[in-house]
Motif scaffolding. Structure first.
Motif, PDB file in Angstrom:
ATOM      1  N   PRO A  87      -0.477  72.823  -4.506  1.00  0.00           N
ATOM      2  CA  PRO A  87      -1.163  74.101  -4.696  1.00  0.00           C
ATOM      3  C   PRO A  87      -0.163  75.260  -4.682  1.00  0.00           C
ATOM      4  O   PRO A  87       0.980  75.110  -4.256  1.00  0.00           O
ATOM      5  CB  PRO A  87      -2.110  74.177  -3.485  1.00  0.00           C
ATOM      6  N   ARG A  88      -0.587  76.407  -5.131  1.00  0.00           N
ATOM      7  CA  ARG A  88       0.212  77.625  -5.038  1.00  0.00           C
ATOM      8  C   ARG A  88      -0.703  78.789  -4.683  1.00  0.00           C
ATOM      9  O   ARG A  88      -1.921  78.742  -4.914  1.00  0.00           O
ATOM     10  CB  ARG A  88       0.945  77.927  -6.347  1.00  0.00           C
ATOM     11  N   VAL A  89      -0.097  79.817  -4.140  1.00  0.00           N
ATOM     12  CA  VAL A  89      -0.799  81.071  -3.864  1.00  0.00           C
ATOM     13  C   VAL A  89      -0.138  82.157  -4.699  1.00  0.00           C
ATOM     14  O   VAL A  89       1.099  82.243  -4.743  1.00  0.00           O
ATOM     15  CB  VAL A  89      -0.732  81.439  -2.374  1.00  0.00           C
ATOM     16  N   ILE A  90      -0.919  82.962  -5.371  1.00  0.00           N
ATOM     17  CA  ILE A  90      -0.396  84.126  -6.098  1.00  0.00           C
ATOM     18  C   ILE A  90      -0.867  85.363  -5.349  1.00  0.00           C
ATOM     19  O   ILE A  90      -2.067  85.659  -5.304  1.00  0.00           O
ATOM     20  CB  ILE A  90      -0.875  84.147  -7.558  1.00  0.00           C
ATOM     21  N   LEU A  91       0.071  86.042  -4.719  1.00  0.00           N
ATOM     22  CA  LEU A  91      -0.224  87.214  -3.878  1.00  0.00           C
ATOM     23  C   LEU A  91       0.096  88.483  -4.649  1.00  0.00           C
ATOM     24  O   LEU A  91       1.223  88.683  -5.103  1.00  0.00           O
ATOM     25  CB  LEU A  91       0.617  87.149  -2.598  1.00  0.00           C
ATOM     26  N   MET A  92      -0.886  89.355  -4.797  1.00  0.00           N
ATOM     27  CA  MET A  92      -0.681  90.641  -5.442  1.00  0.00           C
ATOM     28  C   MET A  92      -1.032  91.762  -4.463  1.00  0.00           C
ATOM     29  O   MET A  92      -2.084  91.740  -3.826  1.00  0.00           O
ATOM     30  CB  MET A  92      -1.569  90.743  -6.698  1.00  0.00           C
ATOM     31  N   THR A  93      -0.125  92.722  -4.323  1.00  0.00           N
ATOM     32  CA  THR A  93      -0.397  93.863  -3.439  1.00  0.00           C
ATOM     33  C   THR A  93       0.295  95.115  -3.951  1.00  0.00           C
ATOM     34  O   THR A  93       1.344  95.034  -4.603  1.00  0.00           O
ATOM     35  CB  THR A  93       0.064  93.568  -2.004  1.00  0.00           C
ATOM     36  N   ASP A  94      -0.293  96.253  -3.640  1.00  0.00           N
ATOM     37  CA  ASP A  94       0.350  97.522  -3.981  1.00  0.00           C
ATOM     38  C   ASP A  94       0.621  98.352  -2.723  1.00  0.00           C
ATOM     39  O   ASP A  94       0.938  99.530  -2.815  1.00  0.00           O
ATOM     40  CB  ASP A  94      -0.516  98.331  -4.954  1.00  0.00           C
TER      41      ASP A  94
END
Length: 536
Positions: A111-118
């Motif tokens: 599995p993978r996690v795609i983390l998006m943050t600003d």
């Protein structure tokens, strides 16, 4: 069984308006690409949507019903702070509860996690040091050093994309710790391009799953992206390669192929490339001509194969029958040129290097443990245990150069002491193993590092910068009672090793310091936390 991907999305108040619209658009572009991959490559992908904003929650559990995912994305509303720690923990629980490992042409795909943050991570007190530390601790649970304790099926890489007022040092630390990747986009509108590349990465993995040479080829990945009209910067390509290696467990696969399936850490045996001489239980006469040798293979439990500098090879006990025929030594092998490289030589990147950060980064020193004359190539073990196969004259290309051409002997020795495996058997005669029992493992010296720290006003131990860590350890090694000066942050300090205090030369404020031994993982974690805290 489909591949599992968790979209971990920042829905804090700063994403209101255009930011949320662009995020939702990018996620839908990603879903469109996932569906296209499922049709073209017969590789389905389960998607989960997790948000952290007003609250952290799983909006949609792992599913390949992409319409459900689209509705979940449409339902996202911006608000609140940035509880990144809680978001990571929700993602972890989702993978443990509903995730798994898919095999593509027999290869595991994690599995993978795609983390998006600003934004900057927060907790109930706002943007604090503690919030960053908690995020690093949560990320460690996904990493190669923490996944077993948490019940994950494999280490899970985290691909981080930041924009706006994000914390780049924190995101970079998360990516490095989990073997993921990190990019910064100028604005949220660029997220679609990032998500598109994540889709194409999986398509590349599916296309070349049965071809190990293509999978580990940076040039092949670049050509694949170009054929599909996707421009990729060099730094981002390196990140994509690292993420691919992590998801396909390629480090382990490459190692197995490089060494005939033998494990570099079987039962406490010295890893490939370790330099050895005759040890306390030697009984093999003049074998090796009393020269140094290099461990080139693990033959069976408690036995290693050695190539002596004389050119002869043979097998020796390193725990078998309770005996140790060899001892580890700090004697790097020296030859005149890379064309004459031998097992035991120290190497670094050379003129034709094209393997990204496979060596651990610029300046990392590896040790050659096998030379393959027929294919004009060599096998190398890098710090941390990663191994690879490199050109050494093939098609006129040299991926490596001798470390002793660019490093002092002192530095090479330091690298060996850090990277090699030291066996310190007791001086008393070994006891014969009990019938039916496994051979006794030799005692192993801790391979960690000494870390220098100072205590802040809250009583927390803070780590010195990496340059100062090296300086302090070097001076302390020369004289454990010395007094020295150094700059840490904005101030100059006088360091007294005898009293273990630091004094600010401007304010005369005095604080305790300490020298503490840590495992390599904890040492790297301490540095990552400090780099994150320095952004304040």
């Amino acid at each position: 069984m489909p591949l599992d991907t968790v979209l971990l999305l920042d829905t804090s108040g700063s994403m209101a308006g255009r930011g949320m619209r662009e995020l939702q658009r990018a996620c839908k572009v990603f879903l469109d690409g996932v569906q296209e991959t499922a049709r073209e490559s017969n590789l389905k992908e389960n998607i989960a949507v997790v948000e952290f904003g007003e609250k952290a929650r799983v909006v949609q559990s792992l599913t390949n019903d992409y319409n459900k995912c689209r509705r979940a994305i449409d339902s996202l509303k911006p608000g609140g702070r940035t509880p990144m720690f809680d978001g990571l923990m929700e993602s972890l629980k989702e993978i443990i509860t509903n995730g798994g490992v898919v095999k593509v042409c027999g290869r595991p795909l994690t599995p993978r996690v795609i983390l998006m943050t600003d934004g900057l991570p927060t907790d109930e007190k706002g943007e604090t040091d503690e919030a960053r530390v908690k995020v690093i601790a949560a990320a460690k649970a996904f990493s190669p050093s923490g996944w077993r304790e948490c019940g994950l099926p494999h280490p899970v890489p985290i691909a981080c994309v930041g924009c706006g007022d994000c914390d780049p040092s924190l995101l970079d630390a998360i990516a490095k710790m989990t073997k993921g990747m990190f990019v910064i986009v100028e604005n949220v509108a660029e997220l679609s391009s990032f998500f598109r590349k994540q889709v194409l990465l999986i398509r590349f993995a599916a296309k070349f799953a049965s071809d190990l040479d293509q999978l580990r080829s940076r040039m092949a990945l670049m050509a694949f992206f170009r054929e599909l009209g996707e421009a990729v910067e060099d730094a981002e390509l390196d990140g994509l390669m690292q993420l691919l290696f992590a998801m396909l467990c390629l480090e382990a696969i490459v190692e197995a192929g490089a060494s005939g399936g033998d494990d570099p850490f079987i039962d406490g045996l010295p890893p490939h490339g370790s330099r050895v001489r005759r040890g306390r239980n030697w009984k093999w006469g003049s074998q090796g001509n009393n020269m140094c040798g290099t461990v080139i293979k693990h033959d069976r439990r408690g036995v290693v194969e050695v190539e002596w500098d004389s050119g002869h090879e043979n097998h020796y006990r390193m725990g078998a029958e309770g005996c140790y025929d060899l001892k580890i030594v700090d004697e790097p092998r020296v030859v005149a040129s890379i064309a004459e490289v031998k097992p035991g030589c120290m190497v670094v990147r050379g003129r034709d290097w094209q393997w990204g950060t496979q060596d651990g980064g610029q300046g990392q020193v590896g040790v050659v443990y096998r030379v393959e004359r027929s294919s004009k190539s060599v096998r190398v073990r890098w710090p941390g245990g990663t191994r690879g196969h490199y050109r050494n004259g093939k098609d006129g290309k040299y991926d490596l150069q001798l470390a002793n051409q660019s490093m002092s002997h002192t530095r090479i020795s330091a690298v060996i002491k850090t990277a090699s495996f030291n066996i310190m058997p007791s001086l008393s005669p070994p006891k014969a193993p009990v019938s039916g029992s496994s051979p006794r493992k030799p005692p192993v010296e801790d391979q960690g590092k000494y870390c220098w720290q100072w205590q802040d006003n809250q009583g927390q131990w803070r780590t010195y910068t990496e340059d100062n860590l090296k300086k302090l350890e070097e001076i302390y090694g020369q004289n454990p009672n010395a007094v020295c000066k150094m700059v840490n942050g904005k101030f100059e300090y006088k360091i007294n090793f005898e009293s273990m205090r630091q004094v600010n030369t401007s304010t005369n404020a005095s604080r305790p310091i300490r020298r503490t031994r840590m495992s390599q993982d904890d040492y790297d974690l301490a540095l990552a936390i400090e780099r994150s805290l320095q952004i304040l």
